[in-house]
Design an enzyme around this catalytic site. Structure first.
Site, PDB file in Angstrom:
ATOM      1  N   PRO A  45      29.602  -4.716   6.201  1.00  0.00           N
ATOM      2  CA  PRO A  45      29.457  -6.026   6.813  1.00  0.00           C
ATOM      3  C   PRO A  45      28.332  -6.870   6.226  1.00  0.00           C
ATOM      4  O   PRO A  45      27.273  -6.363   5.880  1.00  0.00           O
ATOM      5  CB  PRO A  45      29.178  -5.709   8.287  1.00  0.00           C
ATOM      6  N   ASN A  46      28.650  -8.132   6.107  1.00  0.00           N
ATOM      7  CA  ASN A  46      27.740  -9.196   5.675  1.00  0.00           C
ATOM      8  C   ASN A  46      27.413  -9.172   4.190  1.00  0.00           C
ATOM      9  O   ASN A  46      26.743 -10.077   3.699  1.00  0.00           O
ATOM     10  CB  ASN A  46      26.449  -9.194   6.504  1.00  0.00           C
ATOM     11  N   GLU A  87      25.185   6.935  -1.082  1.00  0.00           N
ATOM     12  CA  GLU A  87      24.766   5.806  -0.258  1.00  0.00           C
ATOM     13  C   GLU A  87      23.911   4.878  -1.111  1.00  0.00           C
ATOM     14  O   GLU A  87      23.024   5.342  -1.835  1.00  0.00           O
ATOM     15  CB  GLU A  87      23.965   6.337   0.932  1.00  0.00           C
ATOM     16  N   HIS A 105      21.705   1.063  -1.116  1.00  0.00           N
ATOM     17  CA  HIS A 105      21.124  -0.083  -0.392  1.00  0.00           C
ATOM     18  C   HIS A 105      20.325  -0.934  -1.362  1.00  0.00           C
ATOM     19  O   HIS A 105      19.620  -0.407  -2.231  1.00  0.00           O
ATOM     20  CB  HIS A 105      20.198   0.373   0.736  1.00  0.00           C
ATOM     21  N   TYR A 151      17.416  -9.407   0.106  1.00  0.00           N
ATOM     22  CA  TYR A 151      18.587  -8.887  -0.601  1.00  0.00           C
ATOM     23  C   TYR A 151      18.762  -9.458  -2.009  1.00  0.00           C
ATOM     24  O   TYR A 151      19.659  -9.031  -2.732  1.00  0.00           O
ATOM     25  CB  TYR A 151      19.849  -9.148   0.223  1.00  0.00           C
ATOM     26  N   ASN A 192      27.752   1.108   0.230  1.00  0.00           N
ATOM     27  CA  ASN A 192      26.735   0.330   0.914  1.00  0.00           C
ATOM     28  C   ASN A 192      27.368  -0.095   2.223  1.00  0.00           C
ATOM     29  O   ASN A 192      28.112  -1.073   2.282  1.00  0.00           O
ATOM     30  CB  ASN A 192      26.302  -0.885   0.089  1.00  0.00           C
ATOM     31  N   ALA A 251      24.920  -2.566   7.923  1.00  0.00           N
ATOM     32  CA  ALA A 251      24.409  -2.161   9.230  1.00  0.00           C
ATOM     33  C   ALA A 251      25.151  -0.965   9.817  1.00  0.00           C
ATOM     34  O   ALA A 251      24.598  -0.249  10.664  1.00  0.00           O
ATOM     35  CB  ALA A 251      24.471  -3.342  10.200  1.00  0.00           C
ATOM     36  N   ARG A 294      11.571  -1.100   6.464  1.00  0.00           N
ATOM     37  CA  ARG A 294      12.006  -2.195   7.328  1.00  0.00           C
ATOM     38  C   ARG A 294      11.916  -1.779   8.796  1.00  0.00           C
ATOM     39  O   ARG A 294      11.199  -0.853   9.137  1.00  0.00           O
ATOM     40  CB  ARG A 294      13.413  -2.611   6.915  1.00  0.00           C
ATOM     41  N   ARG A 353      22.425 -14.821   2.079  1.00  0.00           N
ATOM     42  CA  ARG A 353      21.807 -14.173   3.230  1.00  0.00           C
ATOM     43  C   ARG A 353      20.457 -13.582   2.862  1.00  0.00           C
ATOM     44  O   ARG A 353      20.375 -12.687   2.019  1.00  0.00           O
ATOM     45  CB  ARG A 353      22.731 -13.058   3.732  1.00  0.00           C
TER      46      ARG A 353
END
Length: 150
Positions: A17-18, A106, A108, A30, A82, A85, A115, A25
């Site tokens: 998502p996103n 994974e 990111h 990012y 990735n 969330a 964070r 964003r």
């Protein structure tokens, strides 16, 4: 003599998502590269390594799960995931990764450990072969290079 069909191993690159909003964003977190920019980088590096890159994005958890199952059925070499969330919330993605034999890495862009506290737990990471994070778009390239050594 005819050329043999392409024997490039396929790598699925699944984005949650996103991530369709990359470049817009929160670029301070990012970066300014879009998902298309990352796809182009991966295609170029994939060719160098003898891989075919199949890049996908969905804002829906079920699509990511279906694509993980498909990766197993299609016999892909590996999955770079990735999950956005969903990383921190999805037991279903954890279980899907555990249910397949295809190695999942994974990925990111940011370093979730630097964070908010809620980003420190990764259900995806608990099931994945490994995690690459914190290198912006280059995290994908580092993960792809790792796959080339499997």
């Amino acid at each position: 003599m005819t050329e043999p069909a392409s024997s490039a191993a396929t790598i699925y690159v699944l984005n949650g998502p996103n991530l369709n909003l990359l470049g817009l964003r929160e670029p301070e977190i990012y970066g300014s590269q879009t998902l298309d920019d990352i796809a182009d980088m991966l295609d170029d590096r994939g060719r160098e390594l003898g891989f075919e890159i199949d890049m996908r994005q969905s804002n829906h958890e079920g699509h990511l799960i279906d694509w993980l199952h498909e990766a197993q059925a299609e016999g892909v070499k590996a999955v770079l995931l990735n999950a956005g969330a969903f990383t921190h919330t999805s037991v279903a993605l954890h279980d899907a990764i555990k249910s397949i034999k295809v190695p999942v890495i994974e990925v990111h862009l940011s370093n979730p450990h630097k964070r908010e506290d809620f980003r420190h737990k990764s259900y995806v990471g608990m099931a994945a072969l490994g995690t690459v994070c914190g290198f912006g778009a280059n995290s994908y390239l580092v993960a792809l290079d790792a796959v080339s050594r499997l």
